[in-house]
Design an enzyme around this catalytic site. Sequence first.
Site, PDB file in Angstrom:
ATOM      1  CE  LYS A 180      -3.404   4.028  -8.228  1.00 14.09           C
ATOM      2  NZ  LYS A 180      -2.940   2.962  -7.344  1.00 14.09           N
TER       3      LYS A 180
HETATM    4  C1  LIG Z   1      -4.424   7.437  -2.680  1.00 13.94           C
HETATM    5  C2  LIG Z   1      -3.083   7.217  -3.309  1.00 13.94           C
HETATM    6  N1  LIG Z   1      -2.199   8.222  -3.364  1.00 13.94           N
HETATM    7  C3  LIG Z   1      -0.993   8.073  -3.938  1.00 13.94           C
HETATM    8  C4  LIG Z   1      -0.626   6.878  -4.512  1.00 13.94           C
HETATM    9  C5  LIG Z   1       0.745   6.756  -5.106  1.00 13.94           C
HETATM   10  O1  LIG Z   1       0.718   6.567  -6.475  1.00 13.94           O
HETATM   11  P1  LIG Z   1       2.082   6.227  -7.265  1.00 13.94           P
HETATM   12  O2  LIG Z   1       2.331   4.761  -7.062  1.00 13.94           O
HETATM   13  O3  LIG Z   1       1.784   6.555  -8.687  1.00 13.94           O
HETATM   14  O4  LIG Z   1       3.156   7.057  -6.691  1.00 13.94           O
HETATM   15  C6  LIG Z   1      -1.507   5.804  -4.487  1.00 13.94           C
HETATM   16  C7  LIG Z   1      -1.117   4.525  -5.097  1.00 13.94           C
HETATM   17  O5  LIG Z   1      -1.788   3.541  -5.028  1.00 13.94           O
HETATM   18  C8  LIG Z   1      -2.768   5.967  -3.866  1.00 13.94           C
HETATM   19  O6  LIG Z   1      -3.660   4.965  -3.808  1.00 13.94           O
END
Ligand SMILES: Cc1ncc(COP(=O)(O)O)c(C=O)c1O
Length: 374
Positions: A180
């Site tokens: 990110k």
């Molecule tokens: C659309 C979406 N939702 C949720 C997540 C999950 O994020 P995290 O890795 O911080 O749990 C991601 C991670 O890439 C994502 O792209």
Amino acid sequence: MIPVSRPYFSVEEETAIVAALRSGWVTQGPRVAEFERAFAAALDQPEAVAASSCTAGLHLVLRALDVGRGDEVVVPSLSFIATANAVVHAGATPVFADVDLATYNLDPASVARALSRRTKAILLVHQVGLPADVAAFRRLARKARVRLVEDAACAIGSQVDGRPVGGDAHVAVFSFHPRKLVTTGEGGMIVTRDRRLAKRLRSLRHHGVSISDFARHAADRVVVEAYREVGYNYRMSDLQAAVGLVQLGRLHEIVARRIEQGERYDRAFAKHPTLAIPHVAPNVRFNYQTYLLRLLAGSRVTRDELMQRLLDQGIATRRGVMAAHREPAYRGQRRRVSLPATDEADRSAIVLPLYHSMTAAEQDRVIEAVLTLV
Ligand SMILES: Cc1ncc(COP(=O)(O)O)c(C=O)c1O
């Protein structure tokens, strides 16, 4: 090797993390609280609640909205699997709806078909950072009397009509995973206009506690905490928040660079007859978190062949956004509408390298290699 992604840190993050270590307070404490205030201000939201990841944040939100067993939540299949997993963690059933191929975001008509008497919420993803049409989904959610939760994992720095994505959301969740634009290693942030919801989220992320560790520690009277309901350990640490504060302070610079690089890819590929670039509407600022290119009919290579040939030349890529309904974990999942656009994107999209420190020469190498192969 040109990687797909690389986080961008400076000596400032190092200094901040050392200061947090030396403070002796390394779990959720004053730096998390400061990061929450800074994030809320950046998003123009009254409340921000940090969590250990976006997945944890989504789970917390569904739980705090009392979404659970017997309920359905409409989600895109075309999303990182965390979106659907959060629904399952809450005990509810994800119902997969289709996307619009131009933006990779949920198609309101498909979502309308996926609604049932059991639907409790729509989980709207701003895929790869491209803002979804929130107004359309707000109308749909209001009419169907269901909750709208925004998965803005990838969308920090994206805007619609000059407003930040998530800035007007009832509730939205961001990710700080290293791919990110703002990273804390792992981490997530929930923003909401609903102060009661924020209060419950703060308690649930710490086992349902009645008062935070830091507030208890800072009190001049003895406070004995109570555990009001069964919650989780979904806390962010002050080490992560120290890094996040520095990164957030640099958001403007990070987004500006990413847009410059993303538009460079756009210009290189826009006119090619067998390539589709992301569609960015005139009122949208796309943060180009992930550069998704799609191969159209007539291409000389398949997506997987293109990935292999690029890898042979020292250029790493990834398949585009996954389709959860095609993964073994969800293959038995019958609650879905037809997903032709999702299947098409699953077959034909590729993620190209894009990161803050990528040089113009590296980008040119990628552009030339792609144009020679497709
Ligand atoms: C659309 C979406 N939702 C949720 C997540 C999950 O994020 P995290 O890795 O911080 O749990 C991601 C991670 O890439 C994502 O792209």
